[in-house]
Write a protein that holds these residues in place. Sequence first.
Motif, PDB file in Angstrom:
ATOM      1  N   TYR A 275       4.070   5.269  -5.938  1.00 42.79           N
ATOM      2  CA  TYR A 275       3.983   5.180  -7.405  1.00 42.79           C
ATOM      3  C   TYR A 275       2.867   6.075  -7.938  1.00 42.79           C
ATOM      4  O   TYR A 275       3.025   6.752  -8.949  1.00 42.79           O
ATOM      5  CB  TYR A 275       3.727   3.743  -7.850  1.00 42.79           C
ATOM      6  N   LEU A 276       1.738   6.071  -7.247  1.00 37.21           N
ATOM      7  CA  LEU A 276       0.595   6.877  -7.682  1.00 37.21           C
ATOM      8  C   LEU A 276       0.922   8.372  -7.601  1.00 37.21           C
ATOM      9  O   LEU A 276       0.597   9.132  -8.515  1.00 37.21           O
ATOM     10  CB  LEU A 276      -0.626   6.549  -6.815  1.00 37.21           C
ATOM     11  N   LEU A 277       1.568   8.790  -6.519  1.00 35.21           N
ATOM     12  CA  LEU A 277       1.973  10.193  -6.403  1.00 35.21           C
ATOM     13  C   LEU A 277       2.947  10.588  -7.506  1.00 35.21           C
ATOM     14  O   LEU A 277       2.876  11.700  -8.045  1.00 35.21           O
ATOM     15  CB  LEU A 277       2.583  10.469  -5.027  1.00 35.21           C
ATOM     16  N   GLY A 278       3.841   9.683  -7.863  1.00 31.83           N
ATOM     17  CA  GLY A 278       4.771   9.948  -8.958  1.00 31.83           C
ATOM     18  C   GLY A 278       4.039  10.163 -10.279  1.00 31.83           C
ATOM     19  O   GLY A 278       4.342  11.101 -11.026  1.00 31.83           O
ATOM     20  N   ALA A 279       3.050   9.317 -10.560  1.00 31.08           N
ATOM     21  CA  ALA A 279       2.275   9.466 -11.801  1.00 31.08           C
ATOM     22  C   ALA A 279       1.466  10.754 -11.792  1.00 31.08           C
ATOM     23  O   ALA A 279       1.353  11.446 -12.812  1.00 31.08           O
ATOM     24  CB  ALA A 279       1.357   8.256 -11.986  1.00 31.08           C
ATOM     25  N   ILE A 280       0.921  11.117 -10.636  1.00 33.45           N
ATOM     26  CA  ILE A 280       0.148  12.363 -10.533  1.00 33.45           C
ATOM     27  C   ILE A 280       1.062  13.570 -10.739  1.00 33.45           C
ATOM     28  O   ILE A 280       0.690  14.536 -11.416  1.00 33.45           O
ATOM     29  CB  ILE A 280      -0.601  12.426  -9.182  1.00 33.45           C
ATOM     30  N   LEU A 281       2.259  13.529 -10.155  1.00 29.56           N
ATOM     31  CA  LEU A 281       3.220  14.627 -10.349  1.00 29.56           C
ATOM     32  C   LEU A 281       3.610  14.778 -11.818  1.00 29.56           C
ATOM     33  O   LEU A 281       3.727  15.894 -12.322  1.00 29.56           O
ATOM     34  CB  LEU A 281       4.462  14.413  -9.483  1.00 29.56           C
ATOM     35  N   ILE A 282       3.810  13.659 -12.500  1.00 33.30           N
ATOM     36  CA  ILE A 282       4.131  13.719 -13.934  1.00 33.30           C
ATOM     37  C   ILE A 282       2.968  14.331 -14.710  1.00 33.30           C
ATOM     38  O   ILE A 282       3.165  15.168 -15.595  1.00 33.30           O
ATOM     39  CB  ILE A 282       4.479  12.316 -14.473  1.00 33.30           C
ATOM     40  N   TRP A 283       1.753  13.945 -14.366  1.00 35.29           N
ATOM     41  CA  TRP A 283       0.563  14.470 -15.039  1.00 35.29           C
ATOM     42  C   TRP A 283       0.436  15.985 -14.820  1.00 35.29           C
ATOM     43  O   TRP A 283       0.191  16.748 -15.757  1.00 35.29           O
ATOM     44  CB  TRP A 283      -0.663  13.730 -14.519  1.00 35.29           C
ATOM     45  N   VAL A 284       0.623  16.419 -13.569  1.00 33.58           N
ATOM     46  CA  VAL A 284       0.530  17.850 -13.258  1.00 33.58           C
ATOM     47  C   VAL A 284       1.651  18.622 -13.947  1.00 33.58           C
ATOM     48  O   VAL A 284       1.413  19.691 -14.527  1.00 33.58           O
ATOM     49  CB  VAL A 284       0.555  18.079 -11.726  1.00 33.58           C
ATOM     50  N   ALA A 285       2.867  18.075 -13.900  1.00 32.31           N
ATOM     51  CA  ALA A 285       3.999  18.749 -14.549  1.00 32.31           C
ATOM     52  C   ALA A 285       3.771  18.867 -16.051  1.00 32.31           C
ATOM     53  O   ALA A 285       4.043  19.926 -16.647  1.00 32.31           O
ATOM     54  CB  ALA A 285       5.293  17.988 -14.258  1.00 32.31           C
ATOM     55  N   ALA A 286       3.253  17.817 -16.659  1.00 31.02           N
ATOM     56  CA  ALA A 286       2.982  17.873 -18.105  1.00 31.02           C
ATOM     57  C   ALA A 286       1.926  18.931 -18.411  1.00 31.02           C
ATOM     58  O   ALA A 286       2.033  19.663 -19.408  1.00 31.02           O
ATOM     59  CB  ALA A 286       2.532  16.505 -18.612  1.00 31.02           C
ATOM     60  N   GLY A 287       0.924  19.054 -17.546  1.00 32.97           N
ATOM     61  CA  GLY A 287      -0.105  20.082 -17.743  1.00 32.97           C
ATOM     62  C   GLY A 287       0.447  21.479 -17.603  1.00 32.97           C
ATOM     63  O   GLY A 287       0.112  22.385 -18.377  1.00 32.97           O
TER      64      GLY A 287
ATOM     65  N   PRO B 148       4.200  -8.143  -5.906  1.00 35.97           N
ATOM     66  CA  PRO B 148       5.258  -7.802  -6.849  1.00 35.97           C
ATOM     67  C   PRO B 148       5.556  -6.298  -6.816  1.00 35.97           C
ATOM     68  O   PRO B 148       4.655  -5.488  -6.589  1.00 35.97           O
ATOM     69  CB  PRO B 148       4.670  -8.208  -8.211  1.00 35.97           C
ATOM     70  N   LEU B 149       6.790  -5.924  -7.012  1.00 34.77           N
ATOM     71  CA  LEU B 149       7.249  -4.531  -7.090  1.00 34.77           C
ATOM     72  C   LEU B 149       7.042  -3.727  -5.813  1.00 34.77           C
ATOM     73  O   LEU B 149       7.123  -2.503  -5.841  1.00 34.77           O
ATOM     74  CB  LEU B 149       6.589  -3.802  -8.267  1.00 34.77           C
ATOM     75  N   ALA B 150       6.755  -4.394  -4.701  1.00 32.00           N
ATOM     76  CA  ALA B 150       6.553  -3.664  -3.444  1.00 32.00           C
ATOM     77  C   ALA B 150       7.902  -3.451  -2.765  1.00 32.00           C
ATOM     78  O   ALA B 150       8.716  -4.359  -2.665  1.00 32.00           O
ATOM     79  CB  ALA B 150       5.631  -4.445  -2.511  1.00 32.00           C
TER      80      ALA B 150
ATOM     81  N   GLN C 279       0.823  -1.209   0.000  1.00 36.92           N
ATOM     82  CA  GLN C 279       0.000   0.000   0.000  1.00 36.92           C
ATOM     83  C   GLN C 279       0.860   1.264   0.000  1.00 36.92           C
ATOM     84  O   GLN C 279       0.570   2.221  -0.730  1.00 36.92           O
ATOM     85  CB  GLN C 279      -0.936  -0.005   1.198  1.00 36.92           C
ATOM     86  N   ILE C 280       1.914   1.279   0.804  1.00 43.62           N
ATOM     87  CA  ILE C 280       2.802   2.448   0.846  1.00 43.62           C
ATOM     88  C   ILE C 280       3.505   2.610  -0.501  1.00 43.62           C
ATOM     89  O   ILE C 280       3.588   3.720  -1.040  1.00 43.62           O
ATOM     90  CB  ILE C 280       3.819   2.323   2.001  1.00 43.62           C
ATOM     91  N   THR C 281       3.997   1.507  -1.053  1.00 45.31           N
ATOM     92  CA  THR C 281       4.650   1.548  -2.364  1.00 45.31           C
ATOM     93  C   THR C 281       3.693   2.049  -3.431  1.00 45.31           C
ATOM     94  O   THR C 281       4.052   2.890  -4.265  1.00 45.31           O
ATOM     95  CB  THR C 281       5.177   0.146  -2.738  1.00 45.31           C
ATOM     96  N   PHE C 282       2.460   1.550  -3.408  1.00 48.10           N
ATOM     97  CA  PHE C 282       1.475   1.953  -4.403  1.00 48.10           C
ATOM     98  C   PHE C 282       1.184   3.449  -4.324  1.00 48.10           C
ATOM     99  O   PHE C 282       1.100   4.125  -5.347  1.00 48.10           O
ATOM    100  CB  PHE C 282       0.183   1.158  -4.228  1.00 48.10           C
TER     101      PHE C 282
END
Length: 149
Positions: free
Chosen positions: A81-93, A142-144, A75-78
Amino acid sequence: MTKKYNQNMTGNHKTEVELSPRELPMNVKIVAMFNHMLALSVPLLNIIVTLLYWLFVRRQSTFADYSGKQSLNFQITFVLYLLGAILIWVAAGLIHQQIPSMVTIIIGNTAIISIFASLIVFWITVMIAGYKTVSGKKFKYPLAIQFLK
């Protein structure tokens, strides 16, 4: 190996008996399974709910302790990862507002798709973990990242 506490013949004190996860009684397996299933509770509060539950049940058996640690690690890992994807989305915007280009649109859309895809993978993985745990098998996500060992 997991510890189960049995009363001896006199009933005065408890002794430890080592059991493999498959030999565990169903109530221990269900307690361990709830460590995983609580991940599907209220988003972002799921870590707190699972942590409190794990702190409460971790002394009941090493199987429940292991399952709780694995669930919390995932859960912590997820969330990271989710915060990283959100940051990329915001930065791209933000970049797209300054310098409109097809690249920023593609990056932003890819980030959104990865966020939704990861939520589906999260749900499926937690369901598999719950099933394996109630079947008496230890499950490692996996990937945790192993924050708790």
